[in-house]
Enzyme design. Structure first.
Site, PDB file in Angstrom:
ATOM      1  N   CYS A  91       0.903  -1.213  -0.147  1.00  7.99           N
ATOM      2  CA  CYS A  91       0.069  -0.107   0.044  1.00  7.99           C
ATOM      3  C   CYS A  91       0.761   1.285  -0.135  1.00  7.99           C
ATOM      4  O   CYS A  91       0.543   2.439  -0.216  1.00  7.99           O
ATOM      5  CB  CYS A  91      -0.863   0.048   1.136  1.00  7.99           C
ATOM      6  SG  CYS A  91      -1.996  -1.328   1.454  1.00  7.99           S
ATOM      7  N   HIS A 350      -9.092   3.736  -2.680  1.00 12.10           N
ATOM      8  CA  HIS A 350      -7.740   2.970  -2.328  1.00 12.10           C
ATOM      9  C   HIS A 350      -6.931   2.054  -3.380  1.00 12.10           C
ATOM     10  O   HIS A 350      -6.845   0.953  -2.855  1.00 12.10           O
ATOM     11  CB  HIS A 350      -7.697   2.355  -0.971  1.00 12.10           C
ATOM     12  CG  HIS A 350      -6.261   1.956  -0.314  1.00 12.10           C
ATOM     13  ND1 HIS A 350      -5.092   2.446  -0.788  1.00 12.10           N
ATOM     14  CD2 HIS A 350      -6.129   1.296   0.670  1.00 12.10           C
ATOM     15  CE1 HIS A 350      -4.333   1.764  -0.068  1.00 12.10           C
ATOM     16  NE2 HIS A 350      -4.664   1.103   0.786  1.00 12.10           N
ATOM     17  N   CYS A 380      -0.658   3.330   6.234  1.00  2.43           N
ATOM     18  CA  CYS A 380      -0.300   1.904   6.579  1.00  2.43           C
ATOM     19  C   CYS A 380      -0.029   0.937   5.387  1.00  2.43           C
ATOM     20  O   CYS A 380      -0.351   1.266   4.435  1.00  2.43           O
ATOM     21  CB  CYS A 380      -1.360   1.456   7.775  1.00  2.43           C
ATOM     22  SG  CYS A 380      -3.104   1.174   6.729  1.00  2.43           S
TER      23      CYS A 380
END
Length: 393
Positions: A91, A350, A380
């Site tokens: 991510c 996302h 994160c």
């Protein structure tokens, strides 16, 4: 030594929902679009002056498999002498690309680079493992590469390989974050994102993809409410608190930043959006990956020589409401009202490899709109990591 690394410009596509507005666009084409846009928006820029293109990409198992950064540069029409490298920190990949580019500029290895990230979760393929021996008689399993663990190493402790949503439930338990607090956080994300679009705050940042009809982030719901979200069932644990409504969705999109020295900015006649002033990385137990930003942000702030009270704006990627609220609980000196004022990933989306570049670009544009100040971008990362960058504008 260079005189610092500066964000000269930042763009992104609208973020499309899984199987929706951008699903028919290849990830390398999404990446090429934002790269080309950065070049076109700097009319005094000779593309040959760009020394490298770095892109984050969390999957790499499909059409993004052949070094998507290099493919993006070629597809964007950059000279073949412009190099490209793809990085993977899941991510955080897009932010990792920007961090690497900033270091190259600061050390004098490069004067001008493009950094960004891309992901098409809609187009992520299924993969089939090779059998251990020839002519297997049983059924073989196709593994989805869209998100999360697959083909897990049996030596990895089971408590570390729980699903991402299960991890969010674990953090909700640990920090005493109830369902209503998570839903309220999600509603705030949607309402702030809708207000930002209404105020045309994203006009300079978001560039629609040719051949598509998507002009804004597809997941924003202006009419979201706690009452509506309360009707959703827990998505990961029976009797749990984490739902599809208070989690980030699956998305497609790309983001990119033009990063260079102050001297290059002067040559181009460009006023930088912001200077990259501090960076931080941290590791945590994989089963509580969502608190990875906590230590990373504290490191970045320390290296920038500032504290929480100096910040004008914070972009914290919202993987889950529970995860974001857990981080905020660990930052008591941070004013939560300056966090994600234009909405966060729960509303905006996302697309894994793009999100780090997105939060950094959004932060840079926000600081410019505010007339300057200090900002923090933090994210994160699955398998237990966090990244953070401090900007000064």
């Amino acid at each position: 030594m260079s005189n610092g690394a500066h964000i000269l410009d930042a763009v992104r596509t609208p973020f499309g929902r899984y199987g929706k507005g951008l699903a028919e666009v290849r990830p390398d084409d999404l990446a090429a679009h934002v790269v080309r846009t950065l070049v076109d928006r700097s009319p005094g820029l000779d593309p040959a002056r760009i020394e490298d293109v770095a892109f984050g990409d969390a999957n790499g198992a499909g059409e993004d498999n052949r070094n998507v950064a290099r493919m993006a540069a070629l597809l964007a029409g950059l000279p073949t002498g412009v190099a490209g490298a793809t990085v993977n920190r899941l991510c955080g990949s897009g932010l990792e690309a920007a961090i690497g580019a900033s270091r190259a500029v600061e050390t004098g290895d490069h004067e001008l680079t493009i950094a960004g990230g891309v992901e098409s979760m809609s187009r992520a393929p299924w993969v089939l493992q090779k059998p251990e021996g020839g002519f297997p008689r049983g059924h073989e399993t196709l593994h989805s590469t869209t998100l999360g663990w697959r083909m897990t190493n049996p030596e990895m402790p089971e408590r570390w390989t729980i699903g991402l949503g299960d991890s969010a439930e674990l953090l909700a338990d640990r920090y005493g974050i109830g369902r209503e607090a998570q839903d309220e956080f999600a509603v705030r994300s949607h309402r702030r994102a809708a207000a930002a679009w209404e105020a045309e705050a994203f006009d300079r940042e978001v560039v629609p993809v040719p051949g598509t009809e998507l002009t804004a982030d597809e997941g924003v719901r202006a009419d979201s409410s706690v009452a509506k979200l309360a009707k959703l069932k827990p998505a990961f644990r029976e009797g749990g608190t984490v739902t599809a409504g208070n989690s980030s969705p699956l998305n497609d999109g790309a983001a990119a930043l033009l990063i260079g020295s102050e001297a290059v900015a002067a040559d181009l006649g460009v006023t930088p959006l912001a200077r990259i002033a501090g960076r931080g990385v941290a590791g945590v137990d994989p089963d509580v990956f969502g608190i990875g930003p906590v230590a990373a942000a504290e490191t970045a702030l320390r290296r920038a020589g500032i504290g929480w009270g100096d910040l004008t704006a914070v972009e914290l990627n919202e993987a889950f409401a529970a995860q974001s609220l857990a981080c905020l609980a660990e930052w008591p000196d941070l004013d939560p009202e300056i966090v994600n004022v234009r909405g966060g990933a729960i509303a905006l989306g996302h697309p894994l490899g793009a999100s780090g570049a997105r939060i950094l670009g959004t932060l840079a544009h926000q600081l410019r709109a505010a007339g300057g100040g200090w900002g923090l971008a933090a994210i994160c990362i699955g398998v237990g990591q966090g990244l953070a960058v401090v900007l000064q504008a």
